[in-house]
Design an enzyme around this catalytic site. Sequence first.
Site, PDB file in Angstrom:
ATOM      1  N   LYS A   1       0.834  -1.211   0.000  1.00  5.07           N
ATOM      2  CA  LYS A   1       0.000   0.000   0.000  1.00  5.07           C
ATOM      3  C   LYS A   1       0.866   1.258   0.000  1.00  5.07           C
ATOM      4  O   LYS A   1       0.620   2.210  -0.753  1.00  5.07           O
ATOM      5  CB  LYS A   1      -0.921  -0.031   1.221  1.00  5.07           C
TER       6      LYS A   1
ATOM      7  N   CYS B   1      -3.213  10.923   1.683  1.00  7.43           N
ATOM      8  CA  CYS B   1      -2.643   9.617   1.323  1.00  7.43           C
ATOM      9  C   CYS B   1      -1.265   9.785   0.704  1.00  7.43           C
ATOM     10  O   CYS B   1      -0.252   9.431   1.305  1.00  7.43           O
ATOM     11  CB  CYS B   1      -3.559   8.912   0.329  1.00  7.43           C
TER      12      CYS B   1
HETATM   13  N1  SAJ Z   1      -1.890  14.959  -8.747  1.00  9.66           N
HETATM   14  C1  SAJ Z   1      -1.107  15.748  -9.576  1.00  9.66           C
HETATM   15  N2  SAJ Z   1      -0.809  15.300 -10.815  1.00  9.66           N
HETATM   16  C2  SAJ Z   1      -1.255  14.097 -11.284  1.00  9.66           C
HETATM   17  C3  SAJ Z   1      -2.035  13.289 -10.447  1.00  9.66           C
HETATM   18  C4  SAJ Z   1      -2.335  13.748  -9.174  1.00  9.66           C
HETATM   19  O1  SAJ Z   1      -0.674  16.853  -9.220  1.00  9.66           O
HETATM   20  O2  SAJ Z   1      -0.955  13.776 -12.448  1.00  9.66           O
HETATM   21  C5  SAJ Z   1      -2.204  15.431  -7.388  1.00  9.66           C
HETATM   22  C6  SAJ Z   1      -3.685  15.651  -7.128  1.00  9.66           C
HETATM   23  O3  SAJ Z   1      -4.129  16.888  -7.589  1.00  9.66           O
HETATM   24  C7  SAJ Z   1      -3.734  15.550  -5.620  1.00  9.66           C
HETATM   25  C8  SAJ Z   1      -2.686  14.479  -5.335  1.00  9.66           C
HETATM   26  O4  SAJ Z   1      -1.848  14.429  -6.464  1.00  9.66           O
HETATM   27  O5  SAJ Z   1      -3.337  16.753  -4.998  1.00  9.66           O
HETATM   28  C9  SAJ Z   1      -3.246  13.108  -5.047  1.00  9.66           C
HETATM   29  O6  SAJ Z   1      -4.356  12.834  -5.872  1.00  9.66           O
HETATM   30  P1  SAJ Z   1      -4.662  11.409  -6.537  1.00  9.66           P
HETATM   31  O7  SAJ Z   1      -5.940  11.526  -7.263  1.00  9.66           O
HETATM   32  O8  SAJ Z   1      -3.489  10.932  -7.307  1.00  9.66           O
HETATM   33  O9  SAJ Z   1      -4.757  10.404  -5.309  1.00  9.66           O
HETATM   34  P2  SAJ Z   1      -5.588  10.405  -3.928  1.00  9.66           P
HETATM   35  O10 SAJ Z   1      -4.704  10.947  -2.852  1.00  9.66           O
HETATM   36  O11 SAJ Z   1      -6.946  10.978  -4.077  1.00  9.66           O
HETATM   37  O12 SAJ Z   1      -5.764   8.818  -3.722  1.00  9.66           O
HETATM   38  C10 SAJ Z   1      -4.600   7.987  -3.665  1.00  9.66           C
HETATM   39  C11 SAJ Z   1      -4.781   6.841  -4.675  1.00  9.66           C
HETATM   40  N3  SAJ Z   1      -3.513   6.155  -4.861  1.00  9.66           N
HETATM   41  C12 SAJ Z   1      -2.986   5.938  -6.059  1.00  9.66           C
HETATM   42  O13 SAJ Z   1      -3.500   6.310  -7.090  1.00  9.66           O
HETATM   43  C13 SAJ Z   1      -1.692   5.176  -6.103  1.00  9.66           C
HETATM   44  C14 SAJ Z   1      -5.884   5.920  -4.188  1.00  9.66           C
HETATM   45  O14 SAJ Z   1      -5.959   4.766  -5.021  1.00  9.66           O
HETATM   46  C15 SAJ Z   1      -5.617   5.475  -2.745  1.00  9.66           C
HETATM   47  O15 SAJ Z   1      -6.656   4.655  -2.256  1.00  9.66           O
HETATM   48  C16 SAJ Z   1      -5.544   6.713  -1.870  1.00  9.66           C
HETATM   49  O16 SAJ Z   1      -4.464   7.518  -2.339  1.00  9.66           O
HETATM   50  C17 SAJ Z   1      -5.297   6.285  -0.440  1.00  9.66           C
HETATM   51  O17 SAJ Z   1      -6.261   6.269   0.342  1.00  9.66           O
HETATM   52  O18 SAJ Z   1      -4.160   5.920  -0.113  1.00  9.66           O
END
Ligand code: SAJ
Length: 406
Positions: free
Chosen positions: A209, A263
């Site tokens: 994870k 996360c």
């Molecule tokens: N972000 C970027 N650029 C990108 C992708 C994301 O700047 O290309 C930023 C987003 O705006 C945000 C952050 O990253 O600020 C995180 O967003 P996210 O949508 O990537 O992820 P989370 O935090 O909403 O959810 C993550 C997920 N993990 C992965 O994709 C590996 C989700 O599957 C997990 O369940 C969750 O963390 C968790 O609970 O750990």
Amino acid sequence: MTSICVLGLGYIGLPTASIFATKGRAVLGVDVVPAVVETINRGRIHIQEPDLDVLVRAAVQSGNLHAAGLPGPAETFIIAVPTPFVVAADGARRPDLGFVEAAARSLAPVVAAGNLIVLESTSPVGTTEKVKAWVEAELARLGRVVPGLLYAHCPERILPGQMLKELIANDRIVGGLTPEASARAKALYETFCTAQIFVTDARTAELAKLTENAFRDVNIAFANELSMICDKLGVDVWELIRLANRHPRVKILQPGPGVGGHCIAVDPWFIVDAAPAESRLLRTAREVNDAKPAHVLARIRAQAPRGAAIACLGLSFKANVDDLRESPALAIATQLAAEGYRVLAVEPNIRALPLGLVGRAELLDLPTALARAELVALLVDHRAFAALRRADLGGKPLVDTRGMIT
Ligand code: SAJ
């Protein structure tokens, strides 16, 4: 008799408890916040997530989901409480397992022989073993002997904004402290999970994870670092990434104002804390992403004098959610207000400003904010901003952290 007791009715525990209930299991949901317990027992929800209101209402109305402040006897216990980090005096980020420990200890008065205890909270390696030690210590203190307790880790992987779909459809990893615990946990999640459930040991499940979120953090850091390099060299980073991604083996993610949420910005630190000398790349990625809001602020300051009105488009930590926790967009807006800028916030997913901005910013609709702004800062790529074009800005300076406005 309660079948499943879920400790922690937040973003993970509430959908999990509800889905078990709608599958016919008798579920007791436990939360330490009385208002949360009361809200859920009325069939309402205290968090925003598409369709979660419908699921919770169905679960409560079926009579299968009930919330309370303390756990009661059950066959299975699922711990889904927060695992934040604390910043130590030397600046190191250390996992705070206080909520997990309290939840584990609270089970000692109610567990019975052969019960299964599942840790769902994202946790440092070795936490499932600690849960066992905490339960056993508390049992010993109470003078209780409860044979055959089983322990497993089953991390969630659901994406805020599409949780209900992913809860059912994502593959899962289950890691027991014993093979019997793994088998019981796998059977439990087969109640509603339609995808594959992979069995491993608890430590591998814990690290898997953390690894998933660290992988994403490193890849986002690459994109964010590129955006800062491009700003320095006068290259359009969006065009650059679009072109580089035409290579068959290159898939660069999107830069943004930083990485938020509870996360991805947290979990890599659990690896860094456990293996600091080996985690050089992971630590640097965290530092790069954490430094991005300061870069965005510097770009705004360079184009707008103090006191200027800044339209901050988006406050949440990512697109199309109302979640402001650890949001870089909110941090940027708050810092601008602290520096004397007039912050015109546009956040279609909330009805009131968060406490830190009350009296220091205005929450406006998009046309009003654009009309009054001297600079526009696009901070979150909400659907609501998709139709916005540079031509709509009347020549006002734009800091577009998401490459959304063309
Ligand atoms: N972000 C970027 N650029 C990108 C992708 C994301 O700047 O290309 C930023 C987003 O705006 C945000 C952050 O990253 O600020 C995180 O967003 P996210 O949508 O990537 O992820 P989370 O935090 O909403 O959810 C993550 C997920 N993990 C992965 O994709 C590996 C989700 O599957 C997990 O369940 C969750 O963390 C968790 O609970 O750990």
